[in-house]
Each structure stands twice: as structure tokens, then as C-alpha cells.
Design a protein around this motif. Structure first.
Motif, PDB file in Angstrom:
ATOM      1  N   UNK A   1       0.812  -1.213   0.000  1.00  0.00           N
ATOM      2  CA  UNK A   1       0.000   0.000   0.000  1.00  0.00           C
ATOM      3  C   UNK A   1       0.848   1.266   0.000  1.00  0.00           C
ATOM      4  N   UNK A   2       1.854   1.340   0.892  1.00  0.00           N
ATOM      5  CA  UNK A   2       2.653   2.564   0.986  1.00  0.00           C
ATOM      6  C   UNK A   2       3.437   2.857  -0.283  1.00  0.00           C
ATOM      7  N   UNK A   3       4.214   1.897  -0.831  1.00  0.00           N
ATOM      8  CA  UNK A   3       4.930   2.219  -2.082  1.00  0.00           C
ATOM      9  C   UNK A   3       3.981   2.509  -3.242  1.00  0.00           C
ATOM     10  N   UNK A   4       2.833   1.825  -3.291  1.00  0.00           N
ATOM     11  CA  UNK A   4       1.887   2.043  -4.389  1.00  0.00           C
ATOM     12  C   UNK A   4       1.265   3.433  -4.303  1.00  0.00           C
TER      13      UNK A   4
ATOM     14  N   UNK B   1      -4.924   8.239  -6.847  1.00  0.00           N
ATOM     15  CA  UNK B   1      -4.690   7.762  -5.481  1.00  0.00           C
ATOM     16  C   UNK B   1      -5.973   7.197  -4.878  1.00  0.00           C
ATOM     17  N   UNK B   2      -7.076   7.918  -5.081  1.00  0.00           N
ATOM     18  CA  UNK B   2      -8.362   7.475  -4.547  1.00  0.00           C
ATOM     19  C   UNK B   2      -8.798   6.160  -5.176  1.00  0.00           C
ATOM     20  N   UNK B   3      -8.626   6.039  -6.488  1.00  0.00           N
ATOM     21  CA  UNK B   3      -9.019   4.800  -7.166  1.00  0.00           C
ATOM     22  C   UNK B   3      -8.181   3.623  -6.686  1.00  0.00           C
TER      23      UNK B   3
ATOM     24  N   UNK C   1      -2.208   5.315   3.576  1.00  0.00           N
ATOM     25  CA  UNK C   1      -2.651   6.348   2.633  1.00  0.00           C
ATOM     26  C   UNK C   1      -2.254   7.738   3.125  1.00  0.00           C
ATOM     27  N   UNK C   2      -2.427   7.990   4.411  1.00  0.00           N
ATOM     28  CA  UNK C   2      -2.033   9.285   4.968  1.00  0.00           C
ATOM     29  C   UNK C   2      -0.522   9.474   4.892  1.00  0.00           C
ATOM     30  N   UNK C   3       0.225   8.414   5.198  1.00  0.00           N
ATOM     31  CA  UNK C   3       1.683   8.508   5.128  1.00  0.00           C
ATOM     32  C   UNK C   3       2.160   8.732   3.706  1.00  0.00           C
TER      33      UNK C   3
ATOM     34  N   UNK D   1     -10.303  11.602   9.121  1.00  0.00           N
ATOM     35  CA  UNK D   1      -8.903  12.000   8.946  1.00  0.00           C
ATOM     36  C   UNK D   1      -8.378  11.583   7.576  1.00  0.00           C
ATOM     37  N   UNK D   2      -8.864  10.451   7.065  1.00  0.00           N
ATOM     38  CA  UNK D   2      -8.477  10.021   5.717  1.00  0.00           C
ATOM     39  C   UNK D   2      -8.931  11.038   4.678  1.00  0.00           C
TER      40      UNK D   2
END
Length: 477
Positions: A266-269, A280-282, A344-346, A398-399
Motif C-alpha cells: 500500500x505505501x509504495x503504491x 490515489x483514490x481509485x 494512505x495518509x503517510x 482523517x483520511x
């Protein structure tokens, strides 16, 4: 290769890594439960809890900063490596010296030596943290999977042999140390990057701006996952921790299979898409939807079979853990969503918002557990599940505030898997009493087969677009 194909391929290899890791570690744990009492298991769980909450502080968010960077800076990589090694040595020594005092505070003399032995995991882990970050940012999940599988097979074999030989608690301790050591060896062989002996304070400050918040996020997430061990150990003793550990260990294994192959990418993607918020949302929605497709049936099905499955696997003395597991599985929805909100936030550099949300979650967990503890272990677990739902709206808010991802399309994306899993769960709940006369092994097998067939049929007939999208994504990998 497109980013979508990278994600699909990396998810598959991440799954291989997780399956290998979980299979070997769970086998060792399964053997140990037949040789150890709930109190012994609780001692090990408490010791591991201290290691896990200190590991994010040792990493200081620097490997995650390397992953989040759009371009890799070699000076930053060298700085990341030596910072981690220095921090791990200091923190490992501090934990070693503090172990006797910690054991006294929990009224558990056996905790001290176990904690001292496991403190070596901090410097061992630091030797591979930067290499792991480099491989992760380049989607090198195949190499990560192979090294984890081999290392855990070696450590697991030694652990099982020691358990059979009567070494008890130390079987699990040695298994973890050996697996971590060989993990370092194999990741250095896979990455073939040797850090240069240099350190830049400028680079350290540049990475620590992101890493400080990321450290807080990962620390709080680790604390959130282990807060019950600490509070149960303090209020109820190691035996309660042992029962909880068996229940949560089974749930963790299911979570690793169903969720972590996707959360690991998730983070690298999402970091690659941080400048394109619609994309990003998709991508976020696709990750959550795919995870829900696997997580919901696994959790709801496990809730039904847990009272039979746990005594079969671990022995009748662990029947209470089966009841706890059934209750824990009801937190499927918030767990599925919250596992992706923090990466996602990071990814967009807003780990400060993630730390705010997780702080609220940890605080609520502490308060609710302290209130529920006098009413017994069942009350604590019920309160925990309720708390996951009560804090979910804050996470979604927060997201949206950090990334612009709206809650409605995210919730809509999980409706089909959720509906199918609920129907499956209700059907199994009605079927279970009809199988009362069967042997527990046969009953569990029938329920699993029936649940898989029913859920698979429902998804294939009601969510064809979802299945087609997943098939297209993985066929390009």
C-alpha cells in the motif's frame, strides 16, 4: 511494467512471504501450546510485546522515509542504516538492563530472562531495515518473500525440535532469534547493497521530518495491537494474556493471509500516486475492495468455527480462547478499513494526521480495557470490538481530510463482499446446530466447505464486475 501490474505481482509475492512466515511461526506456536501453560504463553507474549513496541522507535521511520521518496538518495540510505544500528544498540542495551525491573512490575520472575534474550532482536533487525526499505520501494517482494520463507523454515525447524525436546518457552525464544539472524543474511544476499561508512546530519533531519510522524504512527499501531497484553498482564496476570494470545494469534494468522499481502504494497503504491489524487483514490478503493473480498468471509467464517477449531488445534485447555476468538472476529469491517487508512495518509506526507487518529484509538483502548477488566476477559474483548467501530468514523474523517478520499465510495466498494459474507455467516450459524452429532473435525470441515462454496457462489453471481477487475489486474502481473 505498469504500476497496476507491479502491485498485482508484488501482492502475490507478498502473499508467499506471509504464508511462509505464518505457516512456520504458527507451527512452532501450535507445538508450544501443547507443552506450555497459559501463564508460560503469557510471559512470552508480554516479552514480545515490549520488543514490538520498541521496534518502531528503533527504526525511527527512516526506512519508511526511503520508501516514500520519489527518488532514492544514496547518502540518505547510508544515513538511514547507521542511524538504525546506533539506535538499536542503545535501545537493546536499555531493555536488557530494565528487564528485571519490568519483570518485578508484572510480578512475573520468568519474564526477566526471556525479555533479556529477546532484546537482541533489536540490533539484529536493524541490520536489515534499510535493505528491506530499498527492496520495498522497488517492489522487490520476490526477494523479500524468499528470504523470509527460508529464514523462518530454519528458525521454525529448530524451534519445533526444541519444543519436542522439552525446552518449553525457550523454544520460541530461540526460534525468533535464529529466524531474525538468517533473515539478515539472506536479505543482504538479495539486495547486494553495502552501506558506506558515512552519515549526514542534513539527510537525517530531512528524513526525520517525515520519519518522526511515521515513527509515532507505527509505534502507536504496535502499542494499539499490544495494549491488551500489557493491561491484561497488569490486571489479570499472565494466564489471561495467554488465553488472549492464543485467540489473537489465530486471528493474526488469518489477517496476515487476507490483509497483509495488500497492506505491504500500500505505501509504495500510494506514494507513487501522491501527486495524482484521483488516481490515489481509485487505487485506495481497489486495495480496500480486494482486501474486503478476502477478509470478510475469513473473519465471519472463523467466528462460527472458532469454538470447535481452537480446542482441536491447541487442546481442550484452550477452549476459552475459542470463545474470545469468535468475538474478536466481529471487528472485520473496521480492521479492513483501518489497515489502509494509515498508509494512505503517510503516502501523501500526512503521517501527522495518522498519528492523531491512532493516538485517539490507543487512548480509547486503554480507558475501555481498564474499565472492562474487573468484569472479566469476555467483557474486555467485547469492549475492544465495540471500540473498533466507535473509532472508525474518526479514521475515515482523517483520511478524507488528509488525502481527499471520500468515505462514501470506500464504503460502497465493500458492500458486495460484506453482504455476501453476512449471508454466508448467517447460513453457517443456522447450519452449525444441525451438525452437533458430528465429530468436531468433521463439523469444522463441513462448515468451511459449505461457507466457501456459498460465499464464492454469491460473489460470482452478484459482483461480476469486481471479479473481472481483479482477474484483469492479476493477469497483467
Amino acid at each position: 511494467m505498469s504500476l497496476k501490474a507491479h502491485v498485482a505481482r508484488s501482492t502475490l509475492w507478498s502473499g508467499v512471504q506471509i504464508i511462509g512466515n505464518q505457516a512456520t511461526s504458527f507451527l512452532v506456536f501450535l507445538v508450544l501450546t501443547h507443552f506450555l501453560s497459559p501463564g508460560d504463553i503469557g510471559v512470552v507474549a508480554l516479552a514480545v510485546s515490549f520488543i514490538e513496541i520498541m521496534t518502531p522507535l528503533m527504526r525511527a521511520g527512516l526506512p519508511e522515509a526511503l520508501i516514500q521518496r520519489e527518488t532514492l538518495d544514496e547518502l540518505e540510505a547510508d544515513t538511514c542504516f547507521w542511524s538504525g544500528v546506533a539506535l538499536s544498540l542503545v535501545m537493546g542495551a536499555a531493555l536488557f538492563l530494565a528487564a528485571p525491573a519490568i519483570a518485578r512490575s508484572f510480578a512475573s520472575p520468568a519474564l526477566g530472562p526471556v525479555l533479556q534474550a529477546l532484546s537482541a532482536l533489536l540490533p539484529i533487525t536493524a541490520l536489515s531495515a534499510t535493505h528491506e526499505g530499498r527492496l520495498t520501494r522497488s517492489f522487490g517482494f520476490k526477494a523479500l518473500a524468499v528470504r523470509t520463507l527460508i529464514a523462518n523454515l530454519i528458525g521454525g525447524a529448530v524451534g519445533v525440535a526444541m519444543a519436542i525436546g522439552g525446552y518449553g518457552v525457550w523454544s520460541l525464544v530461540v526460534q525468533r532469534l535464529i529466524a531474525s539472524f538468517f533473515s539478515v543474511v539472506f536479505i543482504w544476499i538479495s539486495c547486494r547493497w553495502v552501506p558506506r561508512l558515512r552519515f549526514s546530519m542534513v539527510a537525517f533531519r530531512r528524513m526525520s521530518g517525515f520519519g518522526a510522524h511515521m515513527t509515532l504512527v507505527t509505534f502507536l499501531m504496535s502499542l494499539n495491537g499490544r495494549i491488551f497484553d500489557f493491561l491484561l498482564g497488569f490486571f489479570m496476570g499472565p494466564a489471561a494474556v495467554g488465553y488472549m494470545r492464543v485467540a489473537s494469534r489465530v486471528l493474526d494468522m488469518v489477517t496476515q493471509f487476507a490483509v497483509n499481502p495488500l497492506t505491504s504494497v500500500a505505501l509504495p503504491t500510494l506514494s507513487r500516486l501522491q501527486q495524482d489524487r484521483p488516481a490515489l483514490s481509485r487505487a485506495f478503493i481497489r486495495l480496500v475492495r480486494t482486501s474486503a473480498l478476502m477478509t470478510f468471509p475469513a473473519y465471519f467464517g472463523l467466528a462460527i468455527v472458532a469454538p470447535d477449531l481452537v480446542p482441536l488445534a491447541f487442546g481442550r485447555q484452550w477452549a476459552a480462547s475459542g470463545e474470545l476468538l469468535s468475538i474478536l472476529c466481529l471487528s472485520a469491517i473496521p480492521i479492513t478499513l483501518q489497515y489502509f487508512t494509515w498508509p494512505a495518509m503517510a503516502a501523501v506526507g500526512r503521517s501527522d494526521q495518522a498519528s492523531l487518529g491512532i493516538s485517539a484509538i490507543v487512548a480509547s483502548a486503554t480507558v475501555i480495557t481498564a474499565i472492562a477488566a474487573p468484569f472479566g476477559l469476555i467483557a474486555v474483548v467485547i469492549a475492544h470490538v465495540a471500540r473498533t467501530y466507535l473509532t472508525l468514523p474518526l479514521s475515515m474523517y482523517l483520511l478524507r481530510r488528509s488525502t481527499g478520499i471520500e468515505s462514501r465510495p470506500v464504503l460502497t466498494a465493500i458492500l458486495h463482499p460484506l453482504a455476501a459474507a453476512v449471508v454466508m455467516g448467517l447460513a453457517l450459524l443456522l447450519l452449525r446446530p444441525l451438525l452437533h452429532d458430528l465429530h468436531p473435525t468433521t463439523r469444522v470441515a463441513v462448515l468451511i466447505v459449505a461457507g466457501a462454496a456459498l460465499y464464492g457462489g454469491l460473489v460470482l453471481t452478484t459482483a461480476r464486475a469486481l471479479v473481472k477487475d481483479l482477474k484483469t489486474a492479476f493477469s497483467r502481473s
